[in-house]
Every structure is written in C-alpha cells, then in structure tokens.
Design a protein around this motif. Structure first.
Motif, PDB file in Angstrom:
ATOM      1  N   ILE A 214       0.887  -1.170   0.000  1.00  0.00           N
ATOM      2  CA  ILE A 214       0.000   0.000   0.000  1.00  0.00           C
ATOM      3  C   ILE A 214       0.920   1.214   0.000  1.00  0.00           C
ATOM      4  O   ILE A 214       0.797   2.127  -0.821  1.00  0.00           O
ATOM      5  N   ASP A 215       1.890   1.177   0.880  1.00  0.00           N
ATOM      6  CA  ASP A 215       2.904   2.236   0.972  1.00  0.00           C
ATOM      7  C   ASP A 215       3.720   2.343  -0.304  1.00  0.00           C
ATOM      8  O   ASP A 215       3.878   3.427  -0.865  1.00  0.00           O
ATOM      9  N   LYS A 216       4.241   1.229  -0.764  1.00  0.00           N
ATOM     10  CA  LYS A 216       5.193   1.297  -1.879  1.00  0.00           C
ATOM     11  C   LYS A 216       4.516   1.819  -3.144  1.00  0.00           C
ATOM     12  O   LYS A 216       5.118   2.569  -3.921  1.00  0.00           O
TER      13      LYS A 216
ATOM     14  N   ASP B 138       1.740   3.718  -3.141  1.00  0.00           N
ATOM     15  CA  ASP B 138       1.417   5.120  -2.859  1.00  0.00           C
ATOM     16  C   ASP B 138       2.627   5.992  -3.213  1.00  0.00           C
ATOM     17  O   ASP B 138       2.484   7.050  -3.839  1.00  0.00           O
ATOM     18  N   HIS B 139       3.811   5.525  -2.847  1.00  0.00           N
ATOM     19  CA  HIS B 139       5.039   6.250  -3.229  1.00  0.00           C
ATOM     20  C   HIS B 139       5.097   6.426  -4.749  1.00  0.00           C
ATOM     21  O   HIS B 139       5.570   7.439  -5.246  1.00  0.00           O
ATOM     22  N   ASN B 140       4.650   5.395  -5.491  1.00  0.00           N
ATOM     23  CA  ASN B 140       4.727   5.414  -6.958  1.00  0.00           C
ATOM     24  C   ASN B 140       3.533   6.098  -7.609  1.00  0.00           C
ATOM     25  O   ASN B 140       3.417   6.082  -8.829  1.00  0.00           O
TER      26      ASN B 140
ATOM     27  N   ASP C 182       1.308   2.117   9.882  1.00  0.00           N
ATOM     28  CA  ASP C 182       2.541   2.660  10.469  1.00  0.00           C
ATOM     29  C   ASP C 182       2.678   4.165  10.253  1.00  0.00           C
ATOM     30  O   ASP C 182       3.300   4.854  11.034  1.00  0.00           O
ATOM     31  N   HIS C 183       2.115   4.660   9.172  1.00  0.00           N
ATOM     32  CA  HIS C 183       2.157   6.105   8.916  1.00  0.00           C
ATOM     33  C   HIS C 183       1.123   6.408   7.842  1.00  0.00           C
ATOM     34  O   HIS C 183       0.730   5.527   7.079  1.00  0.00           O
ATOM     35  N   ALA C 184       0.716   7.659   7.763  1.00  0.00           N
ATOM     36  CA  ALA C 184      -0.227   8.069   6.724  1.00  0.00           C
ATOM     37  C   ALA C 184       0.528   8.290   5.419  1.00  0.00           C
ATOM     38  O   ALA C 184       1.758   8.292   5.387  1.00  0.00           O
ATOM     39  N   HIS C 185      -0.230   8.454   4.340  1.00  0.00           N
ATOM     40  CA  HIS C 185       0.434   8.584   3.042  1.00  0.00           C
ATOM     41  C   HIS C 185      -0.265   9.624   2.171  1.00  0.00           C
ATOM     42  O   HIS C 185      -1.060  10.430   2.659  1.00  0.00           O
ATOM     43  N   THR C 186      -0.002   9.559   0.889  1.00  0.00           N
ATOM     44  CA  THR C 186      -0.297  10.654  -0.014  1.00  0.00           C
ATOM     45  C   THR C 186      -1.728  10.707  -0.548  1.00  0.00           C
ATOM     46  O   THR C 186      -2.349  11.763  -0.594  1.00  0.00           O
TER      47      THR C 186
ATOM     48  N   SER D 147       5.517  11.244  -0.851  1.00  0.00           N
ATOM     49  CA  SER D 147       6.071  11.094   0.500  1.00  0.00           C
ATOM     50  C   SER D 147       5.015  10.669   1.517  1.00  0.00           C
ATOM     51  O   SER D 147       3.814  10.850   1.307  1.00  0.00           O
ATOM     52  N   HIS D 148       5.490  10.102   2.617  1.00  0.00           N
ATOM     53  CA  HIS D 148       4.617   9.812   3.753  1.00  0.00           C
ATOM     54  C   HIS D 148       4.043  11.130   4.252  1.00  0.00           C
ATOM     55  O   HIS D 148       4.626  12.187   4.028  1.00  0.00           O
ATOM     56  N   THR D 149       2.934  11.062   4.964  1.00  0.00           N
ATOM     57  CA  THR D 149       2.384  12.255   5.589  1.00  0.00           C
ATOM     58  C   THR D 149       2.246  12.028   7.089  1.00  0.00           C
ATOM     59  O   THR D 149       2.368  10.893   7.562  1.00  0.00           O
TER      60      THR D 149
HETATM   61 ZN   LIG Z   1       7.113   4.338   2.561  1.00  0.00          ZN
END
Ligand SMILES: [Zn+2]
Length: 691
Positions: free
Chosen positions: A381-383, A385-387, A423-427, A469-471
C-alpha cells in the motif's frame, strides 16, 4: 490536568534540568526545552498517552495487522473502488465494530506516529513525519526512535521487541509480509539495526557485490565484533514462521562467525529452517516450531502486487479523461486489472500466508500451551502510494483486507485479540475533480462510478526518480477481542506495544524486561577437536551480551567482546547477538584456552546488566559429562560479583606489581644504558678526535 500529564511535565522538567546540564557541557547552541522534550519522548514508554490505563482483558493470542502507509484515505480509496462509498470491507471494517464479529470487546481510536530523530542525520529532534522503521520500532518496543532505526533507541541501543518478548513468555511467533522480510516493518520484529538498509552481511545486494560499508554501520557487522545484519539476526531470532519476499539477499555470504563463507540460504538450512522459495509449497507445510522453523521467501524483492500498475496523470490529461468519462458512463476511465505475476495466483496471497501461519502457530506446542503472537503486514500500500500507483495500492489494501477476513474466519475472539492499524499516513486523496497542482488517476470504480485519486507530495518529478512522501496525520487503530478497548481514543504508537504486552501478559516495563535475564546461566564445553564453547541460556531480557575470558594465573584477558573493533559512535550494536530462548554459543579457538589453566568467564547482558561469572579449569572433566560425539562438559564454579570484583582487584594489583617490577627493571636498564653512553661519550671525548 490528569496525573499522567503531571507526571510527564515533571519528567520533562527533570530531563530538561539534566539535559540542560549536559547541554552546557556539550552543545552550545540548541534550546534546552527542545532537547528535553526529545529526551523524554525517546525513553522506553516515554511517549505513552495512556500509561496509567491497565489492560482491559487478557488474551492468549494477538494478531497485529499492519497496512503499511494505510491511512484513512487509503482505506477509503480501496472501499470506494471495490465496494462503493456505501460498501464495507470484509475484514478491516469489521474490526473494532461492535456486533460485526463475535467479539464481546471492541475498540477504535487514533494514534500519533511522529519520530524522535531525522533519518539521514540521525540527530535527536521531534520529527512529524515518520518512516516505517521508526514507527515499527515504536509498537515493537514501546520506545520512540529516529527514522531509519530498527528496534534500537536514539542512542543506538537495542530495545527488546514484541516477538522476542513473546518468545521469552513461551509463545509461538510468526512474521508475515508482502515486502522483503528485511524491510523495516518485518525487520523490527526480528532484529536490531542502526540502519534499516543493513539487510545482510554484504549490505543490500544479491550477493554478487558488497555495499555493506554504505548500508550498515561498521560496528554492527560480525567481522567487527557486532551483532550482525538484519538477515543474520532474523536467523538468530528464530520465529516459528517467517513468510515474505527478499530471497535474493539470502544469496549473500556470511563474512564472519560460525557460518563464515557460506550463503545465508546454506546457513538457514544448516540451522534447521524449512527454507523454500516456491509458493506452491506453502499449502503443504505441516509444522512450524523451534526445531523446524519455516522461512518461505517467495520473491527476489518485494512481492508482485495484485493489480497491474496505473499511471497518475497531469492535470490536462486527467481532465480530458474525466470529461470523456462523463460522456460515456465512465468507460474512458481506468479500470484495475489483475497482475499475472501476483503470487495469489499461485497460492501465496497475503490471505493464504496468514491462514497458513495461523494454522501452524495454533498447532505448534508452544502455541497450544501458551498462545502465539503474529504480525502480518500488507506492505505495498505504501510502496505503490510512493509510486502514485492507485491500482497497485488498492489491490494491496484488498489483499490485506482479505487476510483480516481470513483471520476472522479462523480464530476465537474470546481468546484472541486482532488489531488492525498502520505505520504512517500517506499521499493519496480522493478529490472531486482532477487537480491542477498534482497528479490524478481517474478510476472507474467497480460500481461504475468515477473515483479521482490525487497524488501531490513528491518533492521532485516522478519521471525523474521522484517519490510521493509519507504524511504526518494520525492513524486509525481498531481492535476486536480481549483487551481491544485499550485502543480507544487518542493513543500513541508506543501505547500499542503496551496494549499488546499487557494483554498477553508479557514483560513491558524496563525492569520487567531486565528481569527476564534473572535466570541467565553459562556452561562450558570442550569439543573433540579441542575447541571450547561457552553456552549461554536464559539471557531473555537481552538482545546482546558482552563477555571477557581471563586467565586467573596471569590476570590477562585472553578473549573478549564488548566494544567493536571500529568506533563511529554506534557501540550499542556491538557484542554477541542473543538467540532468544535458545542457547547462544560463544566459541573459543583451541589455542585460546590451554588445558590445565584456570579461567574466569564473565558474560554480561548489555540491556539487563545481568552478569554471570564462572571459573573453570580447562581440561578438567567429569567423565559422566562426556557426550556421544566426544563433547566434554567442563565443570564450572559460580563466582559472585563480590568475588569477581576482588579477583579483578587482586589481578590488577598483581599487574601493577608486575608493572612496578618492569618499571624498576626498565629504570635500571636505562640507568645502565646512560652510564654506558656516558662512558662511551667520555671515551669519545677523551679520544680527542671528535671536533
Ligand atoms: Zn514508505
């Protein structure tokens, strides 16, 4: 103001005073208040918001689901796309919902995720946006730390993690991810690393080269007297079951230690792991335990995503697509398609892996008697979102949701606590129309409606290596099962550690964790080839130990490991890595220990401070202690701390005595030499031909 906040303010004041004193001594410019805040928050438990809230129930098992980068926005994007805004995710949405499951206790809240150090400089400062390493360390250890840290604190000292503490409590343990198993979220449960990129003894390579100098702090490497890379520590930690990607890093070769010169794959097999890479083998696994732990690594890097990639478009392109969609019932918009490479096609979706892990941990003898702790991560989900890859991100959220639903269908919520968080919010943001200022993917959701997903946090061009980036937004945490209501309201990530430890009955305070080493012991044996080994047991409150071996006749230290052979300020990861709940061996070569001589071996837990001191005479035997393979157990006697201190003092005196004699001798020699020189000079002078 409640007592907790008073306590925090008092603590902050005390720390401010100490930090202020330190500042005067060392740092001239920084503000004492800022430093004090970080000092307080980065203590074990120092960032808790509900420290005085006891466990609300007792559970036998805990399953912790982490959607990496899964903020509220990512959950909503997936729900909207897959089921429509009025729909329900089958797993994620049921956790924390009263009446949605058989659980009699539920909880839903939000938690803060900030870090206490910047990732690149690793300086101590409150950092609003966390990475996966600092956030994972926070719930794994209860200690806030710097971005880039893997279960070490701001001072680079290892902090015991949930998996180690669960093992110490007799529980079965599992670690499942769709990322490389060395990636931060799984790594925080299996290792302690000052840098998240220290994947293996050869750094972050496939073994054909070595970039460990750039990826690892030198102190941590085995050849420098350190506790080893993330992959090597994974093998030491020995969870009953570990599933994920990252098998190319297991082609790396150990540079020192017992398996020097062998690949990590060879090491895993020699250490009794059921190591395999074919996802089709997952379904046929029948056991996972300490004799025969499972290590399944199904892809070279991160696992392929469920859906093929979608591209986020600039404003004009996205708007044209959106306008066309308005004309043709959204047919022009993007529909996500299944990726043929996805391992779910071969029996290794996250739900498949979770299902197998639950089966094997429940069946495991420790699992049956004492329960289990299992972490499951949906990583990409993170990776994605980064892309700025909306379809990739949605498919991964779906994969995690199905894993949660699978767990719900298998476990008994009267004795199992399920927690779902991130673990952290995202974009990604859901917007009403393609945005002028960033990139948008116009999606045709499964119900036929338009869904515009917006990405706008990259600090550089996406076509030129940019990354969203993470938010720093707070995150949802939801739970069902005994202890669930402790996640209610606003908590911190570190509170999650205490919720899990308290609900499972694990050690959680520093003193409780230190006490896990109270029964630590050391025995000594001699192999048939003449080499000696010290076997350490029950250092369960420690991630690492230091040791020294002294020849009592001479007072000389003949072997030791405490500091590393290099020192760039990360000595916290020096020492011998403890193999939690197993025997940790320390080997001495045959020429270090001489038969007939008497030695004092001191082993000290680097976190607990627990010290075990044994004296033994090399070569002494009790014939009854000889095993079939010719190994002889050497009788040892306990040395108390007082005795050890007295012996050290005596040896120091003896050494001083020797030193005084040596000095006297040296003085005599110098005196003699100077006389000789004088005589010589006199001779030269008297010869009269010098000038
Ligand atoms: Zn990340």
């Amino acid at each position: 103001m409640n007592t907790n906040s008073i306590r925090r303010k008092v603590m902050a004041g005390v720390t401010a005073f100490i930090a202020g004193a330190t500042l005067i001594a060392s740092v001239p410019a920084a503000s004492a208040t800022e430093t004090a805040d970080v000092q307080t928050l980065s203590q074990h438990g120092g960032a808790q918001r509900i420290a005085n809230t006891p466990a609300s129930g007792k559970a036998k098992n805990v399953i912790l689901f982490i959607g990496d980068g899964m903020g509220d926005s990512e959950i909503t994007v997936a729900r909207d796309y897959l089921y429509g805004p009025g729909g329900t995710l089958n797993g994620i949405d049921k956790i924390g919902q009263p009446g949605a499951t058989s659980a009699t206790e539920t909880g839903v809240g939000q938690y803060t995720t900030y870090a206490t150090g910047d990732g690149s400089s690793r300086t101590n400062q409150v950092t609003a946006v966390t990475d996966s390493a600092a956030s994972g360390s926070a719930w794994a250890t209860g200690t806030k730390t710097y971005n880039n840290a893997v279960s070490v604190d701001n001072s680079f000292t290892p902090q015991m993690n949930l998996l180690e503490l669960a093992k110490a409590n007799g529980k079965a343990t599992g670690n499942v991810t769709t990322a490389e198993v060395q990636d931060a979220t799984p790594a925080v449960m299996e290792s302690h690393s000052t840098q998240r990129s220290c994947y293996g003894p050869q750094g972050k390579t496939d073994g054909s080269s070595d970039d460990s100098a750039a990826r690892c702090d030198a102190e941590q490497l085995l050849q420098n007297g350190g506790i080893g890379s993330i992959s090597e520590q994974l093998l030491d930690t020995r969870a009953d079951i570990t599933l994920g990607g990252g098998n190319k890093y297991f082609n790396q070769t150990a540079q020192a230690g017992e398996w020097a010169g062998k690949t990590l794959k060879e090491q895993a097999t020699e250490r009794g792991y059921q190591y395999f890479e074919d996802p089709a083998q997952l379904s046929s696994l029948t056991e996972a335990n300490q004799d025969s732990p499972v290590l399944g690594l199904f892809s070279s890097g991160n696992m392929p995503t469920q859906y093929n990639e979608s591209k986020a478009l600039d404003h004009d392109t996205a708007e044209q697509m959106a306008l066309a969609g308005q004309q043709d019932g959204n047919q022009s918009l993007v529909s996500c398609t299944t990726n043929s490479e996805w391992l779910g096609n071969k029996g290794a979706s996250l739900a498949d892996m979770t299902s197998k892990a639950i089966d094997l941990l429940s069946d495991n003898q420790n699992g049956q008697s004492n329960g289990y702790f299992l972490q499951v991560e949906g990583a990409s989900i993170d990776k994605q979102d980064h892309n700025a890859n909306a379809c990739g991100q949605i498919g991964e959220t779906d994969d995690l949701d199905k894993a949660v639903a699978t767990a719900l269908s298998k476990v008994d919520l009267s004795d199992t606590l399920i927690i779902v968080t991130a673990d952290h919010a995202h974009t990604s943001q859901i917007v009403s129309w393609p945005s002028y200022y960033g990139l948008t993917t116009p999606l045709r959701a499964k119900d036929g409606s338009a869904l515009y997903v917006f990405y706008g946090t990259s600090s550089s061009q996406m076509d030129n290596g940019g990354s969203m980036s993470h938010t720093g937004t707070q995150l949802r945490i939801a739970a069902s099962g005994p202890g669930a209501s402790r996640v209610d309201g606003l908590t911190d990530q570190t509170d999650n550690f205490f919720t899990i430890t308290k609900t499972l009955g694990l050690a959680s305070s520093t003193s409780e964790i230190n006490a896990l080493s109270d029964n630590a012991d050391v025995s000594v044996e001699k192999a048939s080839d003449g080499a000696y080994t010290a076997d350490l047991t029950a250092f369960n409150g420690d991630a690492s130990v230091s040791y020294s071996l002294v020849d009592t006749a001479t007072g000389q230290t003949v072997a030791s490991q405490d500091g590393c052979t290099v020192d760039n300020g990360h000595q916290g990861v020096c020492g011998v890595r403890v193999r939690t709940t197993q025997t940790t061996p320390i080997s001495f070569s045959a020429d270090t220990i001489k038969d007939g001589s008497t030695y004092r071996l001191t082993v000290k837990g680097k976190q607990s401070g627990k010290q075990v001191v044994k004296e033994f005479t090399a070569g002494a035997t009790n014939s009854a202690d000889t095993t079939a393979d010719g190994t002889i157990e050497i009788p040892t006697t306990d040395v108390t701390e007082a005795q050890a201190a007295a012996a050290e003092q005596k040896e120091a005196l003896a050494k001083t005595g020797i030193a005084i004699i040596m000095l006297a001798l040296l003085a005599a020699v110098i005196a003699g030499a100077s006389c000789a020189v004088r005589r010589l000079r006199n001779g030269v002078e008297t010869s009269g031909d010098g000038e």
